[in-house]
Motif scaffolding. Structure first.
Motif, PDB file in Angstrom:
ATOM      1  N   LEU A  20       1.359   4.863   1.056  1.00 58.14           N
ATOM      2  CA  LEU A  20       1.165   3.436   1.263  1.00 58.14           C
ATOM      3  C   LEU A  20      -0.177   3.207   1.947  1.00 58.14           C
ATOM      4  CD1 LEU A  20       4.708   2.663   2.722  1.00 58.14           C
ATOM      5  CD2 LEU A  20       3.956   2.369   0.365  1.00 58.14           C
ATOM      6  N   SER A  21      -0.935   2.244   1.452  1.00 59.67           N
ATOM      7  CA  SER A  21      -2.206   1.910   2.089  1.00 59.67           C
ATOM      8  C   SER A  21      -2.152   0.471   2.578  1.00 59.67           C
ATOM      9  CB  SER A  21      -3.375   2.110   1.123  1.00 59.67           C
ATOM     10  OG  SER A  21      -3.219   1.301  -0.014  1.00 59.67           O
ATOM     11  N   PHE A  22      -2.871   0.194   3.662  1.00 61.79           N
ATOM     12  CA  PHE A  22      -2.899  -1.142   4.239  1.00 61.79           C
ATOM     13  C   PHE A  22      -3.476  -2.116   3.225  1.00 61.79           C
ATOM     14  CE2 PHE A  22      -4.859  -4.581   6.634  1.00 61.79           C
ATOM     15  CZ  PHE A  22      -3.827  -4.958   7.474  1.00 61.79           C
ATOM     16  N   ASP A  23      -2.801  -3.239   3.026  1.00 59.56           N
ATOM     17  CA  ASP A  23      -3.257  -4.250   2.084  1.00 59.56           C
ATOM     18  C   ASP A  23      -3.716  -5.505   2.817  1.00 59.56           C
ATOM     19  OD1 ASP A  23      -3.580  -5.305  -0.628  1.00 59.56           O
ATOM     20  OD2 ASP A  23      -1.885  -6.601  -0.140  1.00 59.56           O
ATOM     21  N   SER A  24      -2.850  -6.061   3.665  1.00 59.54           N
ATOM     22  CA  SER A  24      -3.204  -7.285   4.379  1.00 59.54           C
ATOM     23  C   SER A  24      -2.259  -7.491   5.555  1.00 59.54           C
ATOM     24  CB  SER A  24      -3.113  -8.487   3.434  1.00 59.54           C
ATOM     25  OG  SER A  24      -1.777  -8.652   2.981  1.00 59.54           O
ATOM     26  N   GLY A  25      -2.577  -8.501   6.356  1.00 57.87           N
ATOM     27  CA  GLY A  25      -1.717  -8.852   7.475  1.00 57.87           C
ATOM     28  C   GLY A  25      -2.443  -8.746   8.798  1.00 57.87           C
ATOM     29  N   MET A  26      -1.644  -8.747   9.875  1.00 56.13           N
ATOM     30  CA  MET A  26      -2.255  -8.641  11.194  1.00 56.13           C
ATOM     31  C   MET A  26      -1.304  -7.995  12.181  1.00 56.13           C
ATOM     32  SD  MET A  26      -2.289 -12.388  12.829  1.00 56.13           S
ATOM     33  CE  MET A  26      -0.958 -13.496  12.500  1.00 56.13           C
ATOM     34  N   LYS A  45      -7.299  -5.512  10.265  1.00 55.87           N
ATOM     35  CA  LYS A  45      -7.579  -4.329   9.449  1.00 55.87           C
ATOM     36  C   LYS A  45      -6.880  -3.137  10.082  1.00 55.87           C
ATOM     37  CE  LYS A  45     -12.076  -4.204   9.543  1.00 55.87           C
ATOM     38  NZ  LYS A  45     -13.491  -3.978   9.294  1.00 55.87           N
ATOM     39  N   ALA A  46      -6.431  -2.233   9.242  1.00 55.64           N
ATOM     40  CA  ALA A  46      -5.789  -1.016   9.733  1.00 55.64           C
ATOM     41  C   ALA A  46      -5.969   0.083   8.697  1.00 55.64           C
ATOM     42  CB  ALA A  46      -4.305  -1.258  10.001  1.00 55.64           C
ATOM     43  N   GLN A  47      -5.822   1.301   9.149  1.00 54.30           N
ATOM     44  CA  GLN A  47      -5.801   2.452   8.257  1.00 54.30           C
ATOM     45  C   GLN A  47      -4.385   3.016   8.327  1.00 54.30           C
ATOM     46  OE1 GLN A  47      -8.296   2.436  10.933  1.00 54.30           O
ATOM     47  NE2 GLN A  47      -9.342   1.110   9.492  1.00 54.30           N
ATOM     48  N   SER A  48      -3.882   3.459   7.193  1.00 51.20           N
ATOM     49  CA  SER A  48      -2.528   4.003   7.214  1.00 51.20           C
ATOM     50  C   SER A  48      -2.468   5.343   6.503  1.00 51.20           C
ATOM     51  CB  SER A  48      -1.541   3.025   6.579  1.00 51.20           C
ATOM     52  OG  SER A  48      -1.834   2.815   5.230  1.00 51.20           O
ATOM     53  N   ASN A 168       3.300  -7.932  17.956  1.00 47.35           N
ATOM     54  CA  ASN A 168       3.849  -8.518  16.736  1.00 47.35           C
ATOM     55  C   ASN A 168       3.101  -7.956  15.536  1.00 47.35           C
ATOM     56  OD1 ASN A 168       5.787 -10.704  17.690  1.00 47.35           O
ATOM     57  ND2 ASN A 168       3.960 -11.117  18.895  1.00 47.35           N
ATOM     58  N   VAL A 169       3.843  -7.393  14.630  1.00 41.77           N
ATOM     59  CA  VAL A 169       3.276  -6.787  13.422  1.00 41.77           C
ATOM     60  C   VAL A 169       3.761  -7.573  12.213  1.00 41.77           C
ATOM     61  CG1 VAL A 169       3.217  -4.693  12.000  1.00 41.77           C
ATOM     62  CG2 VAL A 169       3.256  -4.502  14.498  1.00 41.77           C
ATOM     63  N   ASP A 170       2.847  -7.941  11.339  1.00 46.29           N
ATOM     64  CA  ASP A 170       3.180  -8.606  10.074  1.00 46.29           C
ATOM     65  C   ASP A 170       2.172  -8.091   9.050  1.00 46.29           C
ATOM     66  OD1 ASP A 170       3.787 -10.209   7.911  1.00 46.29           O
ATOM     67  OD2 ASP A 170       3.816 -12.072   9.057  1.00 46.29           O
ATOM     68  N   ILE A 171       2.537  -7.014   8.375  1.00 41.28           N
ATOM     69  CA  ILE A 171       1.586  -6.361   7.458  1.00 41.28           C
ATOM     70  C   ILE A 171       2.220  -6.097   6.103  1.00 41.28           C
ATOM     71  CG2 ILE A 171       0.216  -5.286   9.284  1.00 41.28           C
ATOM     72  CD1 ILE A 171       1.705  -2.651   8.684  1.00 41.28           C
ATOM     73  N   SER A 172       1.360  -6.000   5.105  1.00 44.21           N
ATOM     74  CA  SER A 172       1.750  -5.596   3.761  1.00 44.21           C
ATOM     75  C   SER A 172       1.007  -4.319   3.408  1.00 44.21           C
ATOM     76  CB  SER A 172       1.431  -6.673   2.734  1.00 44.21           C
ATOM     77  OG  SER A 172       2.282  -7.773   2.894  1.00 44.21           O
ATOM     78  N   LEU A 173       1.731  -3.398   2.822  1.00 43.21           N
ATOM     79  CA  LEU A 173       1.167  -2.124   2.386  1.00 43.21           C
ATOM     80  C   LEU A 173       1.365  -2.022   0.882  1.00 43.21           C
ATOM     81  CD1 LEU A 173       3.052  -0.166   5.150  1.00 43.21           C
ATOM     82  CD2 LEU A 173       0.596  -0.605   5.174  1.00 43.21           C
ATOM     83  N   LYS A 174       0.410  -1.434   0.195  1.00 45.84           N
ATOM     84  CA  LYS A 174       0.574  -1.277  -1.259  1.00 45.84           C
ATOM     85  C   LYS A 174       0.751   0.197  -1.607  1.00 45.84           C
ATOM     86  CE  LYS A 174      -4.383  -1.529  -1.937  1.00 45.84           C
ATOM     87  NZ  LYS A 174      -5.493  -2.264  -2.446  1.00 45.84           N
ATOM     88  N   ARG A 175       1.516   0.395  -2.650  1.00 46.61           N
ATOM     89  CA  ARG A 175       1.779   1.773  -3.137  1.00 46.61           C
ATOM     90  C   ARG A 175       0.591   2.290  -3.884  1.00 46.61           C
ATOM     91  NH1 ARG A 175       6.633   4.150  -2.560  1.00 46.61           N
ATOM     92  NH2 ARG A 175       8.326   2.804  -1.999  1.00 46.61           N
TER      93      ARG A 175
END
Length: 175
Positions: A20-26, A45-48, A168-175
């Motif tokens: 999973l890679s970081f897509d969007s959010g905060m 921004k984040a790295q996953s 508070n985490v609200d993030i989307s990750l993409k496959r």
């Protein structure tokens, strides 16, 4: 023959797991001082280095942000925050997800270790993990004390910033 079977099993299981890679959010932090409850630095921004197979309870790995990229609505406050966090010398903040505990439906406790300001401590986040359209959405909350991570809360005049920080985490990750 047994070695070949084990190798095939490991290969097959790695094909069903998905990176999973970081897509969007905060990711937002919140603290306050008497008279100012709007201290809300965030990062977008984040790295996953996360992976998950077809079930959310298999989610594991690390998500990392750069402390120098934290910002709020007040540039002067941000300068003080970066100074206290020593974001130039200790730039990485990371959460290593070690265990997912199902709470029913899409609700989970994400257990792991938070590294902040050069200190690593166990922490848990309560929230939800869902998947739709090839994206994994995580919404979770936790809190910490700055002093547990060797951070001395800032004093402003006669007032001290609250030691507790709500995350508070609200993030989307993409496959």
């Amino acid at each position: 023959m047994i070695k070949l079977s084990i190798t095939a099993l490991l290969l097959a299981s790695s094909l069903t797991a998905g990176n999973l890679s970081f897509d969007s959010g905060m990711i937002k932090a919140h603290t306050e001082v008497f008279g100012d409850n709007t201290i809300d630095p965030m990062v977008k921004k984040a790295q996953s280095r996360l992976s998950m197979d077809d079930k959310a309870d298999s989610l594991h790995g690390v998500i990392e942000v750069n402390a120098a990229e934290l910002f709020s609505d007040n540039a002067k406050r941000d300068e003080h925050m970066h100074e206290v966090l020593e974001s130039g010398a200790i730039p990485k903040i990371s959460f290593d997800i070690k265990e997912m505990v199902a709470k029913g439906g899409d609700k989970y406790t994400l257990k792991g270790a938070l590294s902040l300001h050069g200190v690593t401590k166990p922490i848990s986040f309560e929230g939800s993990v869902s998947e739709a359209g090839g994206k994994v959405h995580i919404v979770a909350k936790s809190s910490l004390k700055m002093t547990d991570f060797g951070i001395k809360p800032i004093k402003m005049m006669f007032l001290t910033v609250r030691d507790q920080v709500d995350l508070n985490v609200d993030i989307s990750l993409k496959r």
